[in-house]
Every structure is written in structure tokens, then in C-alpha cells.
Enzyme design. Structure first.
Site, short mmCIF file in Angstrom:
data_model
loop_
_atom_site.label_atom_id
_atom_site.label_comp_id
_atom_site.label_asym_id
_atom_site.label_seq_id
_atom_site.Cartn_x
_atom_site.Cartn_y
_atom_site.Cartn_z
N ARG A 1 13.62 -1.49 -24.00
CA ARG A 1 13.04 -2.83 -24.11
C ARG A 1 14.01 -3.77 -24.82
O ARG A 1 14.22 -4.91 -24.39
CB ARG A 1 11.71 -2.77 -24.86
CG ARG A 1 10.54 -2.26 -24.01
CD ARG A 1 9.34 -1.92 -24.88
NE ARG A 1 8.16 -1.60 -24.07
CZ ARG A 1 7.96 -0.45 -23.44
NH1 ARG A 1 8.88 0.50 -23.51
NH2 ARG A 1 6.84 -0.24 -22.76
N GLY B 1 12.57 5.10 -15.68
CA GLY B 1 11.43 4.28 -15.27
C GLY B 1 11.44 2.89 -15.87
O GLY B 1 11.09 1.91 -15.22
N SER C 1 1.70 1.53 -16.98
CA SER C 1 1.62 0.31 -17.79
C SER C 1 2.93 -0.45 -17.77
O SER C 1 2.99 -1.62 -18.16
CB SER C 1 1.24 0.65 -19.23
OG SER C 1 2.27 1.42 -19.85
N GLN C 2 4.02 0.21 -17.32
CA GLN C 2 5.32 -0.46 -17.27
C GLN C 2 5.30 -1.66 -16.32
O GLN C 2 6.09 -2.59 -16.50
CB GLN C 2 6.41 0.52 -16.85
CG GLN C 2 6.74 1.55 -17.91
CD GLN C 2 7.75 2.57 -17.45
OE1 GLN C 2 8.13 2.62 -16.27
NE2 GLN C 2 8.21 3.42 -18.36
N ASP D 1 2.52 11.07 -22.93
CA ASP D 1 3.77 11.82 -22.89
C ASP D 1 3.65 13.13 -23.65
O ASP D 1 4.45 14.06 -23.44
CB ASP D 1 4.92 10.99 -23.47
CG ASP D 1 5.57 10.10 -22.42
OD1 ASP D 1 5.25 10.24 -21.22
OD2 ASP D 1 6.38 9.24 -22.81
N ARG E 1 2.70 16.21 -13.55
CA ARG E 1 2.67 16.95 -14.80
C ARG E 1 1.41 17.80 -14.97
O ARG E 1 1.47 18.86 -15.60
CB ARG E 1 2.86 15.99 -15.98
CG ARG E 1 4.29 15.46 -16.07
CD ARG E 1 4.51 14.48 -17.20
NE ARG E 1 5.94 14.21 -17.36
CZ ARG E 1 6.44 13.26 -18.13
NH1 ARG E 1 5.63 12.46 -18.83
NH2 ARG E 1 7.74 13.10 -18.23
N ARG F 1 10.13 16.40 -20.33
CA ARG F 1 8.95 16.69 -21.16
C ARG F 1 8.48 18.13 -20.96
O ARG F 1 8.02 18.77 -21.91
CB ARG F 1 7.82 15.72 -20.83
CG ARG F 1 8.14 14.25 -21.08
CD ARG F 1 8.12 13.91 -22.53
NE ARG F 1 8.55 12.52 -22.75
CZ ARG F 1 9.22 12.10 -23.81
NH1 ARG F 1 9.55 12.96 -24.76
NH2 ARG F 1 9.57 10.84 -23.94
#
Length: 441
Positions: free
Chosen positions: A34, A102, A177-178, A326, A357, A398
Site C-alpha cells: 500500500r 494480489g 476486499s482488495q 490469512d 485453501r 500460507r
């Protein structure tokens, strides 16, 4: 050079020589990426200290350089410097490759799609499978022309931007949400006030991070909060710009969670340097879930210190992890060692991340002999005794990091392709090995 597999050292029966451990983790991926975009849009040179150097952030930085921005990195000092042009772009045409990042994929796409120019966007095979359609549809509605080389709504594509043609847009964030964060960050490029109506509520902790950072870089915004089942609307007033500044990036709480998970598994006390309760990162919530499971938490001058319970005292819980998804893998990885079932909800969207996932969690736990049940957006994991297995990581960092915790309490757990951690924490297994070496004889 990273090996093809990593054999997790089981700690059962080993003698503890040091119960109090301190760990340092890299800077936050979410904050670093960001901050890079804010610096690109700022009115002068920004210095970002404590930055994360990983595959994702290197791709992001290289994209800025491909756009013609003066951007430098000092990996030894963990700093990056970017000279912004107050929202302008040095070139009107460029070809960018975002890898599997992402944040770079969504954030840069929004800014470039709402600027003037032609930009050819490509990504890794993994990123080509991840959803982009809600964001791209919004950009088309705002006036961007998009041509696809493959399937609609996925990489690769070409953006032909000409600025904002509307003052109001709706975005659906159920899969990421990105998409909302991307439009919020790019909104300062609009010549008029921009109103963003939101459908869905997934991942709002990351949106809150975006808004807090926008404010830190000089941007005001208004929120018409969700009332009487009406959508939330964000308004970013026109005439604003990101200010250049020196910015300190927080340590990555997502990375810290694996070491707090180690504390929960072993009963040791782990302090992660400079991770404090006022962090803006949503994964902080995971630490408090560990407290619900029987761990104790103490705030120290160095950072938050978590101490795990005695063996066999880890409690099962039901946890809505929509704010820290996450870490769903991390909780699932230690869940077999709890004394009652662990149910994880609010995670339907993680099927559309670096891997499916939910499927990967169930597949790997089942391979270890652990009973679990899945539905579209939740998993229940039952207590068990994991046995020898190789963890399929699907090139998902992850999965590799999370299931390393299972191996601490079970013999014969092997992680395939540990190098996938380079996406966010390329030295994770080195730090894990060092931490274990300091704790056990």
C-alpha cells in the site's frame, strides 16, 4: 538455495533450554505494498523504512520502475525510496508483470485503469486463476476500455484508460476486499468527489488499514455507515493528493502469527519484536483467538508476548475468522492438538486466493489422519494424532508456513516446495530453525 522439501523437526520429547524467546519478522506485506502505491501517487519523494523484501514487493517495485518512476531499494537497510509525481504517470504506455502479488494486481490495475494511457497487464499462472472481474467491471463502468487476451475478468488484459467518467460506482467485495481498497486508493485521481457503494462486508479489517494509511498520507474520506440494511458508501472528496513523507512500516503480524502459534503448540513464551496491540493489521485478532484457546498474553516494551498452555490444555473454539482469514490455515494446523473440536467460519472467500485453501486444509489434514468436515465457508477439525505425511502446498506460502506448526507436534511432517514462502517471508524456515535451536537442546 532452498531445498525441494523441508522436514519439520518434531519437538516431542526434546528438552527445553530456553522458555523465553524473542523473534524478529519482516515488515508487513500489506502495508509495504500500500505504501508503495501511495508513494507512487504522492507529491514528491517518499522513504519507506522497515519495508518487506519478498517476491510480491519486488514485483510491485519493478512495476513502478517499468512505469518510469524513480524508485530505489536498499535491502540491507530494509528501505525503499519512490519519487511520486502527484498522481501523474511518467509514461503513457507500459507492459507490467505483477507475478502472484494480489495487491499489485488489484491496486495498480485500478490506478492505471483510471489514468490516461495504455497498459498491458500480465501475471503468474497462479494469479491468472484469481478473480479480478468485480474490479475490472467497475473500471469499465467508470470509463476504462479493457481488452482480454484470455477469459473475461482474468489476467492477461490491456487497460485503455481515460480518467473518470462517473462520480459513483458500486463494488462487490465478497471474493476480495482488495477491490474496494484499490478503488479507494485510486479515488484521489478523480476530478470530482467519488462515491463508492459497497456490496459485502468481507475483509473490512484490510479496508480499515487502507483508510488509516490514506489518512496518514494526507487524504480525508467520509463513510455513510451501513444502517437499516443499506449499503455502506465511502466518499473521497476531490482536490486532494497524497503527501510525500518518511514512513515506518510495521512488522508483519501475519508472519508473527506463526511464531505465536509455535508458543501455543509448545508452552513456550514468544515475543515478536515491535508487534503491539495498536497494530493496524487485522491478523492481530488471531493472537486473541490463541488466548481463547488457553494461551496467556502480556504486553512488553519489546512487543506482545504469548505463552502457550501446558501440553494437552489447548482448548477448542468456534471462531469467525473473516477479519483474519490469512490465519485460517494456521488455526487449522494446530487444531488437531486441541482438546475439543475447532470450527472456523467466515472463510468462504479463501477458496479464491493463492489456492482453494479450504480444500487444501481438508486434504492435508485428512492425509495426516485428522478428521475434519468442510462446507462452502467453514471447517470443523476434530482432535487427533497427526501421522506422517507430505504437505501439498500448491505454491501457496500460507500452507507451507501454517502446516509447519503441525509438524512440531507430529513425527514425519514434510513440507513440499518450501520456497513458495518467498512470496512474503522468504527466510521463514531459517527463522523457524533458529528459533527452535535457541529453545531446545
Amino acid at each position: 538455495m532452498m531445498k525441494d522439501t523441508y522436514q519439520v523437526p518434531c519437538l516431542e520429547g526434546r528438552t527445553v533450554k530456553n522458555r523465553d524467546l524473542t523473534v524478529r519478522v519482516p515488515g508487513s506485506k500489506s502495508i509495504t505494498n500500500r505504501a508503495l502505491l501511495f508513494a507512487m501517487l504522492a507529491d514528491g519523494e517518499c522513504r519507506l523504512d522497515g519495508a518487506l523484501f519478498s517476491e510480491d514487493s519486488r514485483y510491485f517495485l519493478k512495476c513502478l520502475q517499468s512505469l518510469g518512476f524513480v524508485a530505489h531499494a536498499d535491502e540491507d537497510e530494509c528501505s525503499m525510496t519512490v519519487r511520486g509525481l502527484n498522481g501523474k504517470l511518467p509514461c503513457k504506455e507500459a507492459s507490467l508483470y505483477v507475478g502472484s502479488a494480489g495487491t499489485a494486481a488489484r491496486f495498480l490495475t485500478a490506478c492505471l485503469g483510471l489514468s490516461e494511457g495504455t497498459f498491458h497487464m500480465d501475471a503468474s499462472e497462479q494469479m491468472k486463476k484469481r478473480p479480478m472481474a468485480p474490479l475490472l467491471s467497475s473500471l469499465e463502468e467508470l470509463g476504462c476500455q479493457i481488452s482480454y487476451k484470455g477469459a473475461y475478468g482474468y489476467f492477461p488484459f490491456t487497460l485503455n484508460g481515460s480518467g473518470f467518467h462517473k462520480e459513483r460506482i458500486t463494488i462487490d467485495i465478497e471474493t476480495s476486499s482488495q477491490f474496494l481498497s484499490a478503488l479507494l486508493i485510486a479515488s484521489v485521481l478523480s476530478p470530482k468527489d467519488l462515491n463508492i457503494e459497497v456490496n459485502g462486508s468481507h475483509g473490512m479489517a484490510y479496508v480499515d488499514m487502507t483508510l488509516r494509511m490514506m489518512n496518514q498520507f494526507g487524504i480525508r474520506y467520509l463513510v455513510n455507515a451501513n444502517k437499516m440494511n443499506k449499503p455502506t458508501i465511502f466518499t473521497v472528496p476531490a482536490g486532494q493528493h497524497y503527501i510525500h513523507r518518511q514512513y515506518q512500516i510495521e512488522p508483519d503480524v501475519s508472519a508473527a502469527c506463526y511464531f505465536y502459534g509455535l508458543a501455543a503448540m509448545t508452552g513456550l513464551s514468544v515475543t515478536v519484536e515491535d508487534v503491539f496491540a495498536d497494530s493496524m493489521q487485522g491478523d492481530l485478532r488471531f493472537i486473541y483467538l490463541l488466548v481463547e484457546m488457553g494461551c496467556t498474553l502480556q504486553s512488553t516494551e519489546s512487543g506482545l508476548c504469548l505463552t502457550g498452555p501446558e501440553k494437552g490444555k489447548l482448548r477448542g473454539i468456534a471462531a469467525d475468522m473473516s477479519a483474519c482469514s490469512d490465519q485460517a490455515i494456521t488455526l487449522a494446523a494446530i487444531a488437531p492438538f486441541a482438546n475439543s473440536p475447532v470450527t472456523i467460519t467466515g472463510i468462504g472467500h479463501i477458496r479464491y486466493q493463492e489456492s482453494d485453501r479450504i480444500h487444501a486444509i481438508v486434504e492435508n489434514l485428512t492425509a495426516m489422519g485428522v478428521t475434519c468436515k468442510e462446507s462452502e465457508d467453514k471447517i470443523t477439525i476434530y482432535p487427533g494424532n497427526p501421522h506422517k505425511a507430505t504437505i501439498k502446498t500448491y505454491d501457496d506460502h500460507r500452507l507451507a508456513m501454517g502446516f509447519s506448526l503441525t509438524g512440531l507436534g507430529a513425527q514425519g511432517i514434510t513440507i513440499e516446495n518450501p520456497g513458495c514462502c518467498r512470496k512474503t517471508f522468504e527466510k521463514y524456515f531459517d527463522v523457524l530453525d533458529d528459533t527452535i535451536k535457541r529453545a531446545y537442546e
